[in-house]
Design a protein around this motif. Structure first.
Motif, short mmCIF file in Angstrom:
data_model
loop_
_atom_site.label_atom_id
_atom_site.label_comp_id
_atom_site.label_asym_id
_atom_site.label_seq_id
_atom_site.Cartn_x
_atom_site.Cartn_y
_atom_site.Cartn_z
N ARG A 410 -1.00 -2.95 15.05
CA ARG A 410 -2.44 -3.14 15.12
C ARG A 410 -2.99 -2.72 16.48
NH1 ARG A 410 -4.82 -4.85 10.23
NH2 ARG A 410 -3.37 -6.17 9.10
N ARG A 411 -4.29 -2.48 16.51
CA ARG A 411 -4.94 -2.21 17.78
C ARG A 411 -4.73 -3.40 18.72
NH1 ARG A 411 -9.61 -1.40 15.91
NH2 ARG A 411 -9.84 0.84 16.14
N PRO A 412 -4.31 -3.16 19.97
CA PRO A 412 -4.01 -4.27 20.89
C PRO A 412 -5.26 -4.89 21.46
CG PRO A 412 -3.65 -2.18 21.99
CD PRO A 412 -4.01 -1.84 20.56
N SER A 413 -5.97 -5.67 20.63
CA SER A 413 -7.24 -6.24 21.06
C SER A 413 -7.43 -7.59 20.39
CB SER A 413 -8.39 -5.31 20.67
OG SER A 413 -9.64 -5.94 20.86
N ALA A 414 -7.98 -8.54 21.14
CA ALA A 414 -8.36 -9.82 20.55
C ALA A 414 -9.70 -9.71 19.81
CB ALA A 414 -8.47 -10.89 21.63
N PHE A 415 -10.47 -8.66 20.09
CA PHE A 415 -11.82 -8.54 19.56
C PHE A 415 -11.89 -7.70 18.29
CE2 PHE A 415 -12.29 -9.74 23.93
CZ PHE A 415 -13.43 -10.53 23.97
N LEU A 416 -11.09 -6.66 18.19
CA LEU A 416 -11.12 -5.75 17.05
C LEU A 416 -9.76 -5.74 16.36
CD1 LEU A 416 -12.98 -2.76 18.74
CD2 LEU A 416 -13.99 -4.53 17.29
N ARG A 417 -9.77 -5.55 15.04
CA ARG A 417 -8.51 -5.55 14.29
C ARG A 417 -8.49 -4.34 13.35
NH1 ARG A 417 -4.13 -8.50 13.48
NH2 ARG A 417 -3.21 -8.78 11.40
N GLY A 418 -7.68 -3.39 13.70
CA GLY A 418 -7.51 -2.19 12.88
C GLY A 418 -6.12 -1.63 13.07
N MET A 419 -5.75 -0.71 12.18
CA MET A 419 -4.42 -0.12 12.23
C MET A 419 -4.37 0.98 13.30
SD MET A 419 -3.34 -2.01 9.89
CE MET A 419 -1.68 -1.42 10.14
N THR A 420 -3.36 0.90 14.15
CA THR A 420 -3.15 1.99 15.11
C THR A 420 -2.71 3.24 14.38
OG1 THR A 420 -2.56 0.40 16.83
CG2 THR A 420 -1.92 2.69 17.19
N VAL A 421 -1.73 3.08 13.48
CA VAL A 421 -1.30 4.16 12.59
C VAL A 421 -1.05 3.55 11.21
CG1 VAL A 421 -0.27 5.61 14.39
CG2 VAL A 421 1.13 3.87 13.26
N LEU A 422 -1.15 4.36 10.19
CA LEU A 422 -0.87 3.92 8.82
C LEU A 422 -0.14 5.05 8.10
CD1 LEU A 422 -1.20 1.61 6.81
CD2 LEU A 422 -3.41 2.58 6.14
N PRO A 423 1.19 5.18 8.37
CA PRO A 423 1.96 6.28 7.78
C PRO A 423 2.20 6.05 6.29
CG PRO A 423 3.06 5.28 9.69
CD PRO A 423 2.00 4.34 9.24
N VAL A 424 1.93 7.08 5.49
CA VAL A 424 2.14 6.98 4.04
C VAL A 424 2.85 8.23 3.54
CG1 VAL A 424 0.13 5.50 3.64
CG2 VAL A 424 -0.13 7.98 3.55
N ARG A 425 3.43 8.09 2.34
CA ARG A 425 4.03 9.24 1.65
C ARG A 425 3.51 9.26 0.22
NH1 ARG A 425 8.05 5.33 1.92
NH2 ARG A 425 8.82 4.62 -0.11
N PHE A 426 3.59 10.44 -0.40
CA PHE A 426 3.07 10.62 -1.75
C PHE A 426 3.60 11.95 -2.27
CE2 PHE A 426 0.12 11.68 1.64
CZ PHE A 426 -0.06 13.05 1.46
N SER A 427 3.43 12.20 -3.56
CA SER A 427 3.82 13.48 -4.13
C SER A 427 2.86 14.56 -3.65
CB SER A 427 3.80 13.41 -5.66
OG SER A 427 4.71 12.45 -6.13
N PRO A 428 3.38 15.65 -3.09
CA PRO A 428 2.49 16.72 -2.65
C PRO A 428 1.63 17.23 -3.79
CG PRO A 428 4.72 17.08 -1.83
CD PRO A 428 4.80 15.94 -2.80
N THR A 429 0.36 17.45 -3.49
CA THR A 429 -0.59 17.95 -4.49
C THR A 429 -1.40 19.08 -3.88
OG1 THR A 429 -2.30 16.37 -3.83
CG2 THR A 429 -0.78 15.66 -5.53
N PRO A 430 -1.91 19.99 -4.73
CA PRO A 430 -2.75 21.08 -4.19
C PRO A 430 -4.09 20.55 -3.74
CG PRO A 430 -2.69 21.16 -6.59
CD PRO A 430 -1.70 20.11 -6.18
N ALA A 431 -4.71 21.29 -2.85
CA ALA A 431 -6.03 20.93 -2.35
C ALA A 431 -7.06 21.04 -3.47
CB ALA A 431 -6.42 21.81 -1.18
N ALA A 432 -7.99 20.12 -3.50
CA ALA A 432 -9.03 20.12 -4.53
C ALA A 432 -9.94 21.34 -4.39
CB ALA A 432 -9.86 18.85 -4.47
N GLY A 433 -10.09 21.79 -3.15
CA GLY A 433 -10.94 22.95 -2.91
C GLY A 433 -10.22 24.25 -3.03
N GLY A 434 -8.98 24.21 -3.54
CA GLY A 434 -8.20 25.44 -3.71
C GLY A 434 -7.40 25.74 -2.48
#
Length: 434
Positions: A410-434
């Motif tokens: 998490r972000r190192p803060s007592a005031f704000l709470r958010g993800m520093t990084v959020l690594p994910v994986r998924f099946s590769p897909t083509p771009a919607a815009g081609g």
């Protein structure tokens, strides 16, 4: 309360009789330092311990042994945010200004009021709201959703073929600023510059001041452009208001809208995605369904709110609050996350055993009272966040965390709470815009 001596002595003098059975009070516990890793690694358990040790109002010390009160009780939060006469948002009342060094790190957060909607009080605050709220209400929810879908697709197109991404840096962080840029009247390239600038000055690095100055200069240029060529955007509607404002006031309001809208919305997206990837209650959504996206977002506002602590309010006179004697000019910090978890109001364990909160939105994530986030701004943030998550799940239905959940940072803060990084994986897909 005097401005001399230690923070512990000042708060001990202001503390009333300890609650029965409270060992920390009986032992004369001093103020709680508002720092340390537990605020971003295990805040819920930390707030439980603080509530047991101090009650609903906690004496805390800010950097440099500067005293303040942290309000963590739900009822006390309602009292503070609902009484702007006794607890105004007027930092000029603070009884610590004469003791603060010029380089005090939190000075920008509680600086002397500026003529913007974020810092003004009373009739002046209402004057700003009468100009801003109609300008925000003019944002079409259909156009807003269309902008968010287009920009979300564009961001996903940039990484969908690789099968991996950091959803904080690649998606949740830039998207709100890009959408806000469009509805304010910026071009897409200019909105990308806003993303870079806000990241620079919120991170507090060596280029933070220059980035903040450039941020203001961009708002000044936008104002000049829209005065010359108005359009169907928030800035043009602000200028069309019959209420007169100076250029400085317009610029500061635009800066406030953008910064206050970007960071919490970004963290709302990231925290909601994290919850849906780690909590079995929301696993059905990951198959492409949308029915529990709203429930996950609402759960985040209760349990994992992006704004944990908000500064602040200042007592206009001596008073009592939550078993403490508050002196005129004392600072009160709003412990939004802690108040949301107050067991005197609801039992989170029982709620979780039943599944969802069934639409209960009586949380403090948008604050409360006269100075809460304006309702049109709340609606804009919700449309952006929900659309972003729905587009992501539609495009990448088999998305999953790429690291163990317990290693997420998490972000190192007592005031704000958010993800520093959020690594994910998924099946590769083509771009919607081609």
């Amino acid at each position: 309360m005097t401005t001399h001596g230690s923070a512990a002595a000042r708060h001990d003098a202001g503390r009333m009789s300890p609650p029965p059975g409270c060992p920390a009070h009986a032992a004369g516990a001093g103020p709680m330092p508002l720092s340390g890793p537990r605020f971003h690694t295990e805040p819920a358990s930390l707030y439980r311990e603080m509530r047991h040790a101090y009650g609903p109002v906690v004496p805390v010390s800010l950097p440099g042994d500067v005293p303040a009160w942290l309000v963590i009780g739900y009822r006390e939060m309602m009292q503070v945010t609902g009484d702007p006469a006794l607890f105004p948002r007027d930092s000029g009342l603070w009884n610590q200004w004469e003791t603060l060094p010029e380089d005090w790190p939190l000075r920008p957060m509680v600086n002397v009021p500026q003529p913007s909607v974020y810092y003004t009080v009373g009739a002046e605050h209402q004057r700003h709201l009468r100009m801003l709220e109609p300008a925000l209400e003019g944002v079409s929810p259909f156009e807003l959703r269309r902008h968010t879908e287009q920009l979300a697709d564009r961001l996903i197109d940039a990484f969908c073929a690789g099968g991996q991404a950091d959803l904080t840096a690649d998606f949740a962080r830039p998207l709100p600023a890009l959408v806000l840029g469009r509805i304010l009247g910026f071009s897409d390239p200019q909105a990308l510059e806003l993303v870079r600038l806000m990241a620079a000055f919120t991170d507090g690095g060596p280029d933070a001041l220059a980035a903040h100055q450039r941020f203001g200069a961009m708002m000044s240029q936008l104002l000049a452009t829209k005065r010359e060529r108005p359009g169907a955007d928030v800035t043009s509607r602000m200028l069309a208001s019959p209420i007169e404002f100076t250029d400085q006031e317009y610029i500061l309001d635009l800066m406030s809208l953008t910064a206050a809208g970007h960071i919490p919305t970004s963290d709302w997206i990231g925290n909601s995605i994290r919850l849906m990837l780690t909590d079995d209650r929301f696993s059905a959504s990951l198959g492409g369904g949308r029915h529990s996206v709203a429930e996950a977002m609402n759960e985040v506002l209760w349990e994992d709110t992006p704004t944990q602590i908000l500064a602040g309010r200042w007592a206009s006179r001596d008073c009592q609050l939550g078993g403490c004697r508050i002196s005129a000019g004392d600072m009160l910090l709003l412990g939004l996350a802690a108040a949301n978890g107050d067991p005197d109001v609801h039992d989170a364990t029982n709620e979780r055993s039943g599944g969802m909160r069934n639409g209960n939105s009586a949380h403090f994530s948008f604050s409360h009272g006269e100075f809460q986030c304006p309702f049109p701004a709340q609606e804009i943030a919700e449309v952006i966040a929900r659309t972003a998550i729905e587009v992501l799940l539609d495009r990448l239905p088999d998305i999953d965390l790429d690291v163990p959940a317990e290693t997420l940072v998490r972000r190192p803060s007592a005031f704000l709470r958010g993800m520093t990084v959020l690594p994910v994986r998924f099946s590769p897909t083509p771009a919607a815009g081609g």
